[in-house]
Motif scaffolding. Sequence first.
Motif, mmCIF file in Angstrom:
data_model
loop_
_atom_site.group_PDB
_atom_site.id
_atom_site.type_symbol
_atom_site.label_atom_id
_atom_site.label_comp_id
_atom_site.label_asym_id
_atom_site.label_seq_id
_atom_site.Cartn_x
_atom_site.Cartn_y
_atom_site.Cartn_z
ATOM 1 N N ASP A 71 5.989 22.663 -29.319
ATOM 2 C CA ASP A 71 6.251 23.542 -28.183
ATOM 3 C C ASP A 71 5.128 24.566 -28.061
ATOM 4 O OD1 ASP A 71 7.625 26.058 -26.809
ATOM 5 O OD2 ASP A 71 8.849 24.295 -26.313
ATOM 6 N N CYS B 292 12.039 27.943 -19.692
ATOM 7 C CA CYS B 292 11.233 26.832 -19.159
ATOM 8 C C CYS B 292 11.444 26.692 -17.649
ATOM 9 C CB CYS B 292 11.583 25.527 -19.858
ATOM 10 S SG CYS B 292 13.274 24.987 -19.608
ATOM 11 N N ASN C 100 5.415 19.564 -24.354
ATOM 12 C CA ASN C 100 6.480 20.168 -25.156
ATOM 13 C C ASN C 100 7.578 19.122 -25.345
ATOM 14 O OD1 ASN C 100 5.411 23.097 -24.832
ATOM 15 N ND2 ASN C 100 5.589 22.326 -22.735
#
Length: 852
Positions: free
Chosen positions: A280, A328, A260
């Motif tokens: 992503d 994340c 990502n």
Amino acid sequence: MTPVDQITDTDFKKTPLEKALFQITECAVTTTSIEEYSKELHSIIKQLMYAKNFFVALYEQDQSLVNFVYIVDEYDTSISKEINTLSVEELRRTLTGYMLRTGKIQHLSKADVKRLGEKNVIDHVGTDSYDWLGVPLKYKDEVMGGMVIQSYREDISYGKHEEAILQFVARQIALVLKSKQSERALLDANLVLEQRVIERTQDLKRINSALSKEVKERKKSQEIQAALFQISELVSTTESLREFYHSVHQVIKRLMYAENEYIAILNEDGNKIDFAYFVDQHDEQPGPRDFSGNPNSGGFTEKVLATGNTFLYHRNDDYYGVVGSERCVSWLGVPLKDKHRVFGILAVQSYVDDVVYTRDDQVVLLTIGQQVANAILRKKDSDSLIQAHESLERRVKERTFELEKTIEKRKIVEKRLEFESLHDALTGLPNRLHLSNTLNELLQLEPSERKNPLALLFLDLDRFKIINDSLGHHVGDLFLIEVAKRLKSCLRSDDMVARLGGDEFCVLMPVMDDKNAAFKLSTRILAELKKPVEVANHSLITSASIGVRLAESHETSAETIMSDADAAMYQAKHQGKNRFCYFDANIKKLVTSRMKMERDLRQAVSEKQLFLVYQPIVNIRTNQIDGLEALVRWEHPENGLVSPAEFIPVAEETGLIVEIGEEVIRMACEALAEFKQESILKHLYVNVNVSSLQVLARTLDDHIRQNLLQMGLDSSSLNIEITESILIEDYKAAMSFVRELKSMGVQVYLDDFGTGYSSLSYLHKFPFDAIKLDRSFINALGESGQNRAIVESIGQLAHSLGINIVAEGLETKEQLEVIEQMNYDLIQGFYFAKPMKIQEVKAFVSQFEIDD
């Protein structure tokens, strides 16, 4: 009682002498002070001769004092209690002072002492002795003190045998003294260095505390360098920014987890964020969004853009600046800068629990980000230049004003290109072309326009290759930039420094009002370059070799001046580096000759002009050839045989000795493979000499192992000879090398034994299989009984330690007859055979026989 000088070899058995020699060697290692060592020596010497009265005095030259470290005297008992130290002047007219003055052994009877007193050479001091024997303690030509034994008994005197033993012991004491002095000097130097390190560490902690935590280790330096190079190349190999961003992403994925990743760029007004590239696992590419410049509004992207600093996040951190559908696990972003202006961000993020970015990843991404920023700017400039050109062609027919505007832009670009063509891209200094043009202009001036000569200093850094190879090109480049700054700081206002390439620089002094100006500037540069250079958390030390060429106007061309200065620089490097040398005609000849020798030697290695000759090693007990020593020779196609004394030093100086050494190992193994095919030769072993550079290169052991395996050889058939210089230069590397050879089963010989600094102590520390007695001992066999006693004692010592010994340099039958009476089995020398080519070995071995 029988006088000592009448005692024969049969009266004095070998076992006590052998034991004494071994004890002398052992106590040099086990004692901690010279006083303790002297006391042990006294007890050992008393086993060999009458030594009831004995003392050791050390000369402290820097204080003009003589220190009596050990005294035992049966009559002058007060001396050992009252006299510890005397000045050189107080001792000058004593027997001890006389011995130290002359630097020679003094063996004086009572009558001899009386005659010296009558000649006013000495004064009478202390109780008269019947026999006085004093030996100076000498290291090379330096008198370090003296050792004395004396007899007050009329029936006891000393002879040549005692002289020889005492001189041998004196040499051991001198070696120990030198070793102790070296240890003391090293300890003092370490204390000073430790203090400097402590002080420097404190400074670095205050200045670079944050950076030192981030760059503790650079485990990925090679990958980073390759990545930086690849990103730089992408500017010219990709056709669009989108393709460029995608290629950069692939490069970063090879360095760290980057499934990502995105690149965001600020617009020209700095109020909009455009996500130019976005990959992503959970989110689609976002559209442009507003940017206020407030680090506390928005997400991580806004924080990095606003502060201009890198940012590392982990889910456990107390921070909620996450933007996106999925939170994340870890996030890492670095700013993209044009000088000090932030224009974008490069970021990676992880949604996987076991992938968490670290400070090391932060350092890597920051380095990559700097290169990406430069590449983006260059790519944009390149694209802008192409677009400007296309626009110019399209609009030239429409608007004259626009044409003039575009031409002006092109002039700016051309000026920049012109500047770049005359300046070094790394340091910004003038380059070779700029220097050559300026120098030619000065040389073309009329004599009336310049009254004084000019000077050109050609400078080459002495240790840059080591820095570049060991720490990487990135550190090497930063180091060169710092060196360039230091050189500029040394210049006068009219001087110019240029970088020619690599680690070569030139300083042009167009005005020489002072005839010593070049001398002063060279001295100033050398002093400045001695100071440590702090680069990327490394404290680097270098020096330089400088060639100086003075020139008048209209004298010659710039190329000739630079070539002459280059030659003078090579002469300075040859004389030991870290110095400067003025050019003259002799230097040109020397350097030209040396460079031709180096060029021819490189060609000789590549074209296999080198070959081996073999000198037999004879076992005089079995009347057989046990082995051969391989010696390299060079057959020059034009000049014939070149002496090893000429080409080996050049090979050492240029580093070619490593490649030559590997070739010698290969040829020696090929010879052993040939010997295996002949029944009369298959028992032979081959000895090969190696130099300190080969050992320090740390690749020779692998090369030996590879050749032995490749040719199916028994490792015991190849022996390696090393000298004490290797042991002294890098003890740890030498020990590691010897252990590697021993683990393979290769035997190790200590060559030129007896010529080094402390041969006996090395026999204790290193697992040598054999020693080769230096040829100087064999040459001196017939000179005195003393030399014969030393040769015999060394042979006995080697056998007592279980070490084989080879007597090298035997040239006459008389020498052979003497050696046969001693404890020596293996002999090598011209008496048996000169070195021979491999084709001659079989015939020689089959016909060999020692003459009766």
